[in-house]
Design an enzyme around this catalytic site. Structure first.
Site, short mmCIF file in Angstrom:
data_model
loop_
_atom_site.label_atom_id
_atom_site.label_comp_id
_atom_site.label_asym_id
_atom_site.label_seq_id
_atom_site.Cartn_x
_atom_site.Cartn_y
_atom_site.Cartn_z
CG ASP A 28 -75.58 -2.64 -4.47
OD1 ASP A 28 -75.47 -1.63 -5.18
OD2 ASP A 28 -75.72 -2.60 -3.24
CD1 TRP A 33 -65.70 -3.48 -10.35
CD2 TRP A 33 -66.02 -1.99 -12.00
NE1 TRP A 33 -64.99 -3.90 -11.44
CE2 TRP A 33 -65.17 -3.01 -12.48
CE3 TRP A 33 -66.36 -0.96 -12.87
CZ2 TRP A 33 -64.66 -3.03 -13.77
CZ3 TRP A 33 -65.85 -0.96 -14.16
CH2 TRP A 33 -65.01 -1.99 -14.60
CG ASN A 76 -82.61 2.12 -9.31
OD1 ASN A 76 -82.51 0.96 -9.71
ND2 ASN A 76 -82.06 2.50 -8.16
CD1 TRP A 77 -88.79 5.16 -11.53
CD2 TRP A 77 -87.86 6.01 -13.38
NE1 TRP A 77 -89.14 4.36 -12.59
CE2 TRP A 77 -88.59 4.86 -13.74
CE3 TRP A 77 -87.18 6.71 -14.39
CZ2 TRP A 77 -88.68 4.39 -15.04
CZ3 TRP A 77 -87.26 6.23 -15.70
CH2 TRP A 77 -88.01 5.09 -16.01
NE ARG A 202 -79.64 -0.76 1.71
CZ ARG A 202 -78.46 -0.27 2.08
NH1 ARG A 202 -78.00 -0.49 3.29
NH2 ARG A 202 -77.73 0.43 1.24
CB SER A 204 -82.82 -2.66 -1.82
OG SER A 204 -81.76 -2.30 -0.97
C1 FPP Z 1 -76.83 -0.94 -8.34
O1 FPP Z 1 -75.48 -0.52 -8.22
C2 FPP Z 1 -77.09 -1.24 -9.73
C3 FPP Z 1 -78.08 -0.71 -10.46
C4 FPP Z 1 -79.04 0.26 -9.92
C5 FPP Z 1 -78.23 -1.04 -11.88
C6 FPP Z 1 -77.94 -2.47 -12.23
C7 FPP Z 1 -77.95 -2.57 -13.69
C8 FPP Z 1 -77.07 -3.26 -14.44
C9 FPP Z 1 -76.01 -4.13 -13.90
C10 FPP Z 1 -77.20 -3.18 -15.89
C11 FPP Z 1 -78.24 -4.16 -16.28
C12 FPP Z 1 -78.19 -4.29 -17.68
C13 FPP Z 1 -78.80 -5.24 -18.34
C14 FPP Z 1 -78.44 -5.38 -19.70
C15 FPP Z 1 -79.82 -6.13 -17.76
P1 FPP Z 1 -75.18 0.97 -7.78
O2 FPP Z 1 -75.10 1.81 -8.98
O3 FPP Z 1 -76.19 1.40 -6.77
O4 FPP Z 1 -73.76 0.79 -7.13
P2 FPP Z 1 -73.17 1.63 -5.91
O5 FPP Z 1 -74.00 1.26 -4.69
O6 FPP Z 1 -71.77 1.14 -5.83
O7 FPP Z 1 -73.27 3.08 -6.26
#
Ligand code: FPP
Length: 250
Positions: A28, A33, A76-77, A202, A204
């Protein structure tokens, strides 16, 4: 008379005989970032994917047997289409590199989740990547993809119900072990430690069944910045926990 509880002295070096066999990570904080750097969210996911490679190498070198990472949830969709497309592209490109990357590391790839909702191109790449790494006897990288803990339990319950309807088992005989065989992770050791960076506290919908006796570790660091040293701190903390699995220590 009160006796002072003996405090455990925190260790600074890992006990190599007590490395968690199976670690789960909710990757997460990629979006935050990126935002802090004025970058698009997809740049955060790319940095997260790059970091996964570093953490995989570290965990593999420690002797961790399985690392399950949450890459895309059933929820995530609901994200904007361009972000979903970017994540799917990242995953697809990663799958294409797995054969070469995993060979020297003896690692094995596993995908957990409902892959039928993914494009044919990605499904084919998954089959290929799993097949070409299947003889790896090092760490298993288990990528949770279109994964939801509740959906996984529903899926297992449906299979058990079908078994009961077909007379393969009596409904009363369906127990934890029976249902457990239908979980995506049934071939993996019990999950010992679940890590969630980025400050959220959490689950999730991640590894709901498997989390029963897992230890949790949270950190404010966003996933792309989560270093080997952070992983070491998480494992050190795990090694200082008193795991009783519902029993007592005499
Ligand atoms: C949650 O952070 C992250 C995700 C929903 C995607 C995680 C996927 C990757 C790290 C790429 C995986 C790739 C491979 C090659 C396995 P967020 O986007 O919800 O972060 P935020 O809460 O700061 O918005």
């Amino acid at each position: 008379m009160f006796f002072k509880k003996k405090r455990k002295i925190a260790k600074s070096e890992l006990d190599m005989n007590n490395i968690p066999k199976h670690i789960g990570v909710i990757m997460d904080g990629n979006g935050r970032w990126a935002r802090r750097r004025g970058l698009p969210r997809r740049a955060g996911h790319k940095a997260g994917a790059d970091n996964l490679e570093r953490i995989c190498d570290y965990c593999n070198s420690l002797g961790v047997k399985a690392l399950t990472v949450y890459a895309f949830s059933t929820e995530n969709w609901n994200r904007p289409k361009d972000e979903i497309d970017a994540l799917m592209n990242l995953l697809y490109n990663y799958l294409l590199t797995v054969e070469e990357k995993f060979r020297n590391r003896n690692m094995k790839l596993q995908i957990s989740g409902d892959v039928t909702a993914l494009t044919k191109k990605i499904q084919d790449a998954i089959v290929h990547a799993e097949q070409v790494t299947s003889s790896g006897d090092g760490m298993i990288l288990n990528i949770a993809l279109n994964y939801g803990g509740r959906a996984e339990i529903v899926n297992a319950a449906q299979k058990a119900a079908a078994d009961a309807a077909a007379g393969r088992i009596a409904a009363d005989d369906i127990d934890e072990a029976y249902l457990g065989q239908y979980m995506y992770t049934s071939n993996l050791p019990e999950v010992d430690l679940i890590i969630r960076p980025s400050g959220e506290k959490r689950l999730s919908n991640f590894l709901l069944w498997q989390a029963a006796y897992a230890e949790f570790w949270y950190s404010d660091i966003c996933w792309p910045d989560f270093s080997n040293d952070d992983m070491k701190q998480a494992i050190l903390d795990y090694q200082n926990r008193d795991r009783r699995f519902g029993g007592v220590k005499i």
